[in-house]
Enzyme design. Sequence first.
Site, PDB file in Angstrom:
ATOM      1  N   GLU A 146     -26.461  12.386  10.862  1.00  0.00           N
ATOM      2  CA  GLU A 146     -25.633  13.132  11.817  1.00  0.00           C
ATOM      3  C   GLU A 146     -24.128  12.834  11.678  1.00  0.00           C
ATOM      4  O   GLU A 146     -23.292  13.727  11.782  1.00  0.00           O
ATOM      5  CB  GLU A 146     -26.115  12.820  13.247  1.00  0.00           C
ATOM      6  CG  GLU A 146     -25.357  13.524  14.363  1.00  0.00           C
ATOM      7  CD  GLU A 146     -25.618  15.029  14.425  1.00  0.00           C
ATOM      8  OE1 GLU A 146     -26.481  15.526  13.682  1.00  0.00           O
ATOM      9  OE2 GLU A 146     -24.937  15.696  15.221  1.00  0.00           O
ATOM     10  N   CYS A 159       0.829  -1.211   0.000  1.00  0.00           N
ATOM     11  CA  CYS A 159       0.000   0.000   0.000  1.00  0.00           C
ATOM     12  C   CYS A 159       0.867   1.267   0.000  1.00  0.00           C
ATOM     13  O   CYS A 159       0.327   2.381  -0.085  1.00  0.00           O
ATOM     14  CB  CYS A 159      -0.904   0.039   1.236  1.00  0.00           C
ATOM     15  SG  CYS A 159      -1.802  -1.481   1.518  1.00  0.00           S
ATOM     16  N   HIS A 164      -6.016   2.135   5.534  1.00  0.00           N
ATOM     17  CA  HIS A 164      -6.607   1.289   4.488  1.00  0.00           C
ATOM     18  C   HIS A 164      -7.335   0.145   5.181  1.00  0.00           C
ATOM     19  O   HIS A 164      -6.726  -0.590   5.955  1.00  0.00           O
ATOM     20  CB  HIS A 164      -5.488   0.765   3.576  1.00  0.00           C
ATOM     21  CG  HIS A 164      -5.940  -0.268   2.603  1.00  0.00           C
ATOM     22  ND1 HIS A 164      -7.123  -0.174   1.886  1.00  0.00           N
ATOM     23  CD2 HIS A 164      -5.363  -1.439   2.190  1.00  0.00           C
ATOM     24  CE1 HIS A 164      -7.248  -1.224   1.103  1.00  0.00           C
ATOM     25  NE2 HIS A 164      -6.196  -2.016   1.279  1.00  0.00           N
ATOM     26  N   HIS A 173     -10.151  -3.262   4.882  1.00  0.00           N
ATOM     27  CA  HIS A 173     -10.858  -4.249   4.065  1.00  0.00           C
ATOM     28  C   HIS A 173     -12.232  -4.494   4.681  1.00  0.00           C
ATOM     29  O   HIS A 173     -12.761  -5.593   4.596  1.00  0.00           O
ATOM     30  CB  HIS A 173     -10.070  -5.552   4.003  1.00  0.00           C
ATOM     31  CG  HIS A 173      -8.906  -5.523   3.059  1.00  0.00           C
ATOM     32  ND1 HIS A 173      -8.287  -6.667   2.600  1.00  0.00           N
ATOM     33  CD2 HIS A 173      -8.252  -4.489   2.475  1.00  0.00           C
ATOM     34  CE1 HIS A 173      -7.294  -6.341   1.783  1.00  0.00           C
ATOM     35  NE2 HIS A 173      -7.239  -5.014   1.698  1.00  0.00           N
ATOM     36  N   HIS A 227     -12.822  -4.512  -2.666  1.00  0.00           N
ATOM     37  CA  HIS A 227     -11.534  -4.547  -1.964  1.00  0.00           C
ATOM     38  C   HIS A 227     -11.629  -3.839  -0.608  1.00  0.00           C
ATOM     39  O   HIS A 227     -11.392  -4.461   0.429  1.00  0.00           O
ATOM     40  CB  HIS A 227     -10.477  -3.903  -2.882  1.00  0.00           C
ATOM     41  CG  HIS A 227      -9.091  -3.856  -2.339  1.00  0.00           C
ATOM     42  ND1 HIS A 227      -7.969  -3.755  -3.132  1.00  0.00           N
ATOM     43  CD2 HIS A 227      -8.618  -3.856  -1.069  1.00  0.00           C
ATOM     44  CE1 HIS A 227      -6.886  -3.724  -2.385  1.00  0.00           C
ATOM     45  NE2 HIS A 227      -7.253  -3.772  -1.123  1.00  0.00           N
TER      46      HIS A 227
HETATM   47  C1  LIG Z   1      -5.156 -10.268   2.175  1.00  0.00           C
HETATM   48  S1  LIG Z   1      -3.862  -9.711   1.168  1.00  0.00           S
HETATM   49  C2  LIG Z   1      -4.215  -8.021   0.977  1.00  0.00           C
HETATM   50  C3  LIG Z   1      -3.168  -7.253   0.214  1.00  0.00           C
HETATM   51  O1  LIG Z   1      -3.090  -7.710  -1.098  1.00  0.00           O
HETATM   52  C4  LIG Z   1      -3.504  -5.775   0.191  1.00  0.00           C
HETATM   53  O2  LIG Z   1      -4.805  -5.566  -0.349  1.00  0.00           O
HETATM   54  C5  LIG Z   1      -3.429  -5.097   1.527  1.00  0.00           C
HETATM   55  O3  LIG Z   1      -4.302  -4.360   1.888  1.00  0.00           O
HETATM   56  C6  LIG Z   1      -2.285  -5.294   2.432  1.00  0.00           C
HETATM   57  O4  LIG Z   1      -1.080  -5.277   1.754  1.00  0.00           O
HETATM   58  P1  LIG Z   1       0.283  -5.427   2.581  1.00  0.00           P
HETATM   59  O5  LIG Z   1       1.357  -5.437   1.537  1.00  0.00           O
HETATM   60  O6  LIG Z   1       0.195  -6.705   3.374  1.00  0.00           O
HETATM   61  O7  LIG Z   1       0.345  -4.232   3.517  1.00  0.00           O
HETATM   62 ZN   LIG Z   2      -5.878  -3.868   0.497  1.00  0.00          ZN
END
Ligand SMILES: CSC[C@@H](O)[C@@H](O)C(=O)COP(=O)(O)O
Ligand SMILES: [Zn+2]
Length: 246
Positions: free
Chosen positions: A148, A101, A119, A121, A205
């Site tokens: 709100e 990232c 970041h 998920h 993602h």
């Molecule tokens: C479950 S693997 C997820 C990664 O490919 C990526 O999307 C992520 O968010 C984390 O990347 P990373 O390189 O481990 O910091």
């Molecule tokens: Zn990611």
Amino acid sequence: MQSSMAGSEDDNHHLIRSDDRQHPANLIPELCRKFWSLGWVTGTGGGTSIRDDDLVYLAPSGVQKELMKSEDIYVLELSKQVDPKKRVYLRSPPSLKPSQCTPLFIAAFTKRGAGCCIHTHSQWAVLVTLLLENQPANKTLFEINNIEQIKGFGKGYQKQGALGYHDTLRIPVIENTPFEEDLTESLEAAMDMYPDTYAVLVRRHGVYVWGETVHKAKTQAESLDYLFQLAVEMRKLGLPWLSDIA
Ligand SMILES: CSC[C@@H](O)[C@@H](O)C(=O)COP(=O)(O)O
Ligand SMILES: [Zn+2]
């Protein structure tokens, strides 16, 4: 098993050694533990980076983010990054690689002067992008108003104050790519198209959220996750995300 590598003096270990809980090298592991319990960084996905003036602190790649130690943290100088393909680190823990990232975090720091980028998920973020799949690619936008929690967001880049209850929060969505770093161009394009946004959703993602400070980035990430969850539940009930209450 994930292990922390003790550093030596010549690998700039002093950059990540501090008794101060607010030091980025201590704060990133602590935040990631909290984010893991929210389901934001499970299975090594997601992460957090903090900028302190010209120094950027970030996690290794592919590690269980909630088990990270300050010794695992990478450090780079933002102003010294001339070639993104040849990134120079002040501190690189042995046997690890920097987070994939990294270029996306750097985009938030350089293009928006952010002090922290998160970041996640989060499944709520992913579900919102799925609900928006009928919109044209690269013109996809999550929009919500009259809730709100929208007040948890700043008005935008270099603007003072927070959004109001009646304001519409707009978060662009970009398409996912097989490799995280290949998201950089479209993330930057979304920042250019929506200069006041503090977040960009990535289809199927997750989401990148930033703020001028760690406090603001965390507040915005939490507010956004709340709104994403609410939006999914509203859709299930047939309720619109935009309303014209005055
Ligand atoms: C479950 S693997 C997820 C990664 O490919 C990526 O999307 C992520 O968010 C984390 O990347 P990373 O390189 O481990 O910091
Ligand atoms: Zn990611």
